[in-house]
Design an enzyme around this catalytic site. Structure first.
Site: not given
Length: 344
Positions: A147-150
């Site tokens: 994922g992006c935040f991750t």
């Protein structure tokens, strides 16, 4: 390689098409959208005019699409990729899912945070964060794109976790994202008068990227990890800045911290180390697959603060998917991704 993009009308799907157009070894053969079936992609995304003459198809006949594709990229919301994975299970077609369905080792964790049953629990999947799982990605049938935040958070914390320099129960991630991270669908909170000249947190304590960060950081630490993660929405189109905090263990010195980052990423093309006391910014990675990282050490509190910046649609989604595709196919990892960020 013949590739197809399911869910091509989302922001990540459109970004995939932009990147794949310049890929010398990828031929996009099918693109799908259930809400725009029969329409040309350029009618929805005019910036693709003259580059793609494909018409959007329905994925109801996924077996036909899969049989005609070496790789299928899935740019659909969570809950949809499991059915695709099962439908293509007995085909040589490989899958890169930009959603969450194949990111977790433990499907019970997925079900607890996403509130849908996991219908393909034994899927042969690998977590798609190239800098940490390159060897596994190479031969994976299904790649669960990080994922992006991750991506921003795990890459920031990974060197410290791998070197066991931080207390795993003291990790706090405070991250800010541009509005494209919320998808293309209209929502009141993304309406211009609501978003402009505003800055707000959301989903504190409950954001679905929390267990993904815990999984990967815990894997490196070799023990269960519980973090605090708070996302924020910033009135800009794209980009993520993650600020990650952790208490250093007693033997951790600034020099050991510096060495951990250099050891982990010194030879990584897409990780740019700004060093101790640097300040990454989203504009400096815009439109690129780079992740810029810097760190600060607060000797008064014995904490380390790591800052990382990515473009959420590139390194946080489509670019990372193409990076994984390159690894899986044996192409040079930089293929179609070796671009200078857009500035200003």
């Amino acid at each position: 390689m013949r590739v197809s993009v399911l869910g091509a009308t989302g922001y990540a799907g459109a970004e995939l098409l932009r990147i794949l157009y310049n890929h010398p070894h990828a031929d996009v053969v099918h693109i799908t959208s259930e809400s725009h079936t029969g329409e040309p992609i350029a009618a929805l995304y005019p910036h693709l005019r003259g580059r793609y003459d494909l018409t959007l198809e329905s994925m109801k006949d996924i077996e036909r699409i899969g049989a005609d594709s070496d790789f299928v990229f899935i740019g659909l919301p969570h809950g949809h990729a499991m059915a695709v994975g099962k439908a293509l299970a007995n085909m040589p077609t490989r899958i890169i899912d930009l959603g969450a369905d194949f990111r977790f080792d433990d499907t019970e964790t997925y079900e607890a945070w996403y509130h849908v049953p996991h219908t393909y629990k034994d899927a042969p999947r690998v977590y798609g964060l190239a800098e940490l799982h390159r060897g596994e990605i190479k031969n994976a049938k299904i790649i669960g794109n990080a994922g992006c935040f991750t991506t921003a958070s795990i890459l920031a914390l990974a060197p410290l976790a791998a070197a066991h320099l931080i207390d795993p129960q003291t990790i706090i991630v405070d991250a800010k994202s541009g509005v494209t991270g919320a998808g293309r669908g209209p929502k009141l909170g993304n309406h211009f008068p609501e978003l402009y000249d505003n800055f707000r947190a959301y989903n504190a304590c409950h954001h679905r990227h929390t267990p993904e960060i815990e999984q990967e950081v815990g894997r490196l630490l070799g023990e269960q990890t519980i973090i605090n993660f708070t996302p924020h929405l910033v009135p800009m189109g794209r980009g993520i800045l993650a600020t990650c905090y952790a208490t250093l263990k007693g033997n951790a010195t600034p020099e050991l911290v510096d060495a951990a980052f250099e050891r982990q990423y010194g030879k990584e093309f897409f990780i740019r180390l700004l060093g101790r006391n640097g300040y990454p910014s989203t504009k400096e990675v815009r439109g690129s697959n780079f992740c810029d990282i810097a760190w600060h050490i607060d000797e008064r509190t014995h904490r380390v603060i790591v800052l990382s910046a990515i473009d959420n649609l590139v390194k946080g989604a489509a670019g990372q998917a193409v990076q994984n595709f390159n690894i899986a196919c044996g192409f040079p990892e930089k293929t179609a991704l070796d671009v200078v960020p857009m500035y200003p």
